[in-house]
Design a protein around this motif. Structure first.
Motif, PDB file in Angstrom:
ATOM      1  N   ARG A 134       0.836  -1.206   0.000  1.00  0.00           N
ATOM      2  CA  ARG A 134       0.000   0.000   0.000  1.00  0.00           C
ATOM      3  C   ARG A 134       0.867   1.252   0.000  1.00  0.00           C
ATOM      4  O   ARG A 134       0.596   2.217  -0.715  1.00  0.00           O
ATOM      5  CB  ARG A 134      -0.935  -0.010   1.209  1.00  0.00           C
ATOM      6  N   ALA A 159       2.404   1.711  -3.448  1.00  0.00           N
ATOM      7  CA  ALA A 159       1.428   2.217  -4.417  1.00  0.00           C
ATOM      8  C   ALA A 159       1.228   3.713  -4.255  1.00  0.00           C
ATOM      9  O   ALA A 159       1.156   4.464  -5.242  1.00  0.00           O
ATOM     10  CB  ALA A 159       0.101   1.472  -4.251  1.00  0.00           C
ATOM     11  N   ARG A 205      -6.977   4.369  -5.470  1.00  0.00           N
ATOM     12  CA  ARG A 205      -7.986   3.746  -4.609  1.00  0.00           C
ATOM     13  C   ARG A 205      -8.335   2.347  -5.096  1.00  0.00           C
ATOM     14  O   ARG A 205      -8.471   1.415  -4.303  1.00  0.00           O
ATOM     15  CB  ARG A 205      -9.256   4.603  -4.565  1.00  0.00           C
ATOM     16  N   SER A 206      -8.445   2.193  -6.413  1.00  0.00           N
ATOM     17  CA  SER A 206      -8.740   0.871  -6.966  1.00  0.00           C
ATOM     18  C   SER A 206      -7.594  -0.106  -6.708  1.00  0.00           C
ATOM     19  O   SER A 206      -7.818  -1.268  -6.356  1.00  0.00           O
ATOM     20  CB  SER A 206      -9.005   0.972  -8.472  1.00  0.00           C
ATOM     21  N   VAL A 207      -6.357   0.382  -6.875  1.00  0.00           N
ATOM     22  CA  VAL A 207      -5.192  -0.479  -6.641  1.00  0.00           C
ATOM     23  C   VAL A 207      -5.140  -0.922  -5.186  1.00  0.00           C
ATOM     24  O   VAL A 207      -4.853  -2.090  -4.881  1.00  0.00           O
ATOM     25  CB  VAL A 207      -3.892   0.259  -7.031  1.00  0.00           C
ATOM     26  N   ARG A 219      -7.445  -1.534  -3.323  1.00  0.00           N
ATOM     27  CA  ARG A 219      -8.501  -2.504  -3.040  1.00  0.00           C
ATOM     28  C   ARG A 219      -8.219  -3.869  -3.653  1.00  0.00           C
ATOM     29  O   ARG A 219      -8.997  -4.799  -3.446  1.00  0.00           O
ATOM     30  CB  ARG A 219      -9.846  -1.980  -3.557  1.00  0.00           C
ATOM     31  N   TRP A 220      -7.137  -3.987  -4.408  1.00  0.00           N
ATOM     32  CA  TRP A 220      -6.793  -5.304  -4.957  1.00  0.00           C
ATOM     33  C   TRP A 220      -6.495  -6.258  -3.812  1.00  0.00           C
ATOM     34  O   TRP A 220      -5.881  -5.872  -2.810  1.00  0.00           O
ATOM     35  CB  TRP A 220      -5.572  -5.204  -5.864  1.00  0.00           C
ATOM     36  N   PRO A 221      -6.900  -7.524  -3.943  1.00  0.00           N
ATOM     37  CA  PRO A 221      -6.656  -8.497  -2.859  1.00  0.00           C
ATOM     38  C   PRO A 221      -5.199  -8.594  -2.438  1.00  0.00           C
ATOM     39  O   PRO A 221      -4.894  -8.784  -1.268  1.00  0.00           O
ATOM     40  CB  PRO A 221      -7.150  -9.822  -3.455  1.00  0.00           C
ATOM     41  N   CYS A 222      -4.278  -8.428  -3.385  1.00  0.00           N
ATOM     42  CA  CYS A 222      -2.860  -8.609  -3.056  1.00  0.00           C
ATOM     43  C   CYS A 222      -2.311  -7.481  -2.195  1.00  0.00           C
ATOM     44  O   CYS A 222      -1.229  -7.618  -1.610  1.00  0.00           O
ATOM     45  CB  CYS A 222      -2.024  -8.746  -4.322  1.00  0.00           C
ATOM     46  N   VAL A 223      -3.019  -6.326  -2.121  1.00  0.00           N
ATOM     47  CA  VAL A 223      -2.522  -5.221  -1.315  1.00  0.00           C
ATOM     48  C   VAL A 223      -3.428  -4.885  -0.149  1.00  0.00           C
ATOM     49  O   VAL A 223      -3.154  -3.954   0.600  1.00  0.00           O
ATOM     50  CB  VAL A 223      -2.305  -3.943  -2.174  1.00  0.00           C
ATOM     51  N   LEU A 224      -4.509  -5.614   0.040  1.00  0.00           N
ATOM     52  CA  LEU A 224      -5.395  -5.355   1.160  1.00  0.00           C
ATOM     53  C   LEU A 224      -4.765  -5.858   2.446  1.00  0.00           C
ATOM     54  O   LEU A 224      -4.455  -7.035   2.573  1.00  0.00           O
ATOM     55  CB  LEU A 224      -6.756  -6.036   0.948  1.00  0.00           C
ATOM     56  N   GLU A 270      -6.641  -8.730   4.091  1.00  0.00           N
ATOM     57  CA  GLU A 270      -6.446 -10.038   3.475  1.00  0.00           C
ATOM     58  C   GLU A 270      -5.199 -10.729   4.039  1.00  0.00           C
ATOM     59  O   GLU A 270      -5.173 -11.921   4.233  1.00  0.00           O
ATOM     60  CB  GLU A 270      -6.276  -9.879   1.962  1.00  0.00           C
TER      61      GLU A 270
END
Length: 214
Positions: free
Chosen positions: A80, A83, A187-189, A191-196, A199
């Motif tokens: 995060r 990004a 914001r979309s990036v 929310r990707w599973p790999c950066v949440l 998760e």
């Protein structure tokens, strides 16, 4: 899916319109310059200068840096933070070529390269990205205020730049539209599973967040 893209497409379309009008010396640019001349010098100079300085790299970038360091320290959110850093790095990569291409003269001082406003872009991405990073770590009652505060700091920067005569109003509007696209992509990036963070952190993080009101 299309509905989710509407804000991004709206920002991109408005940026294209404003850029076209400024580059082509269209009627919107003429109206913008009349408006700018009527606004220059309004307000206490010390206050408007302070507002304009909110978009300097020495003020805005350290805010984002502190937010990135915090999320790495607090939750090991390296992806995060990375990004957000890349979004910040994209600002000069996008703004500087546009300044050279448009070569818009300044309102009160000689020189060109005023469109789009670099200070506004720096403020928008630095404060906006910091808010996106910090929102998951904010207490529930404070979370709704994180993005509005970032927005108010960015708008305050734009107001200061215009009232001090450093930029025309459309220089600020163009930057806001361009950085709106950047922040929506960020914001979309995030929310990707790999950066949440949620998760990766698993149930322990959820339980801890619920326990202390985050």
């Amino acid at each position: 899916m299309l509905l989710a893209l509407l804000p991004l497409l709206g920002c991109a379309a408005l940026f294209a319109l404003v850029t076209w009008q400024v580059a082509a010396h269209g009627p919107l640019r003429s109206a913008d310059e009349r408006l700018g001349r009527s606004l220059f010098g309004d307000g206490p100079a010390s206050v408007t200068e302070l507002l304009a300085d909110l978009g300097s790299t020495t003020v805005a970038v350290p805010v984002l840096t502190a937010a990135a360091v915090y999320v790495v320290w607090r939750g090991r959110d390296w992806l995060r933070a990375l990004a957000a850093a890349l979004a910040m790095a994209a600002v000069p990569a996008l703004v500087l070529p546009l300044k050279l291409w448009i070569a818009r003269p300044g309102p009160l001082e000689p020189g060109t390269g005023l469109y789009p406003s670099g200070h506004t872009a720096t403020a928008a991405v630095a404060y906006g990205a910091a808010a996106l990073l910090l929102a998951p770590y904010s207490r529930l009652r404070l979370r709704p205020w994180v993005m509005p505060i970032a927005g108010m700091l960015t708008l305050a920067t734009g107001v200061g730049l215009v009232l001090r005569g450093y930029h025309w109003p459309l220089d600020v509007v163009g930057s806001l539209c361009l950085c709106g696209v950047l922040l929506l992509v960020l914001r979309s990036v995030l929310r990707w599973p790999c950066v949440l963070h949620r998760e990766r952190a698993g149930p322990d993080y959820d339980a801890g967040s619920a326990a202390d009101g985050r």
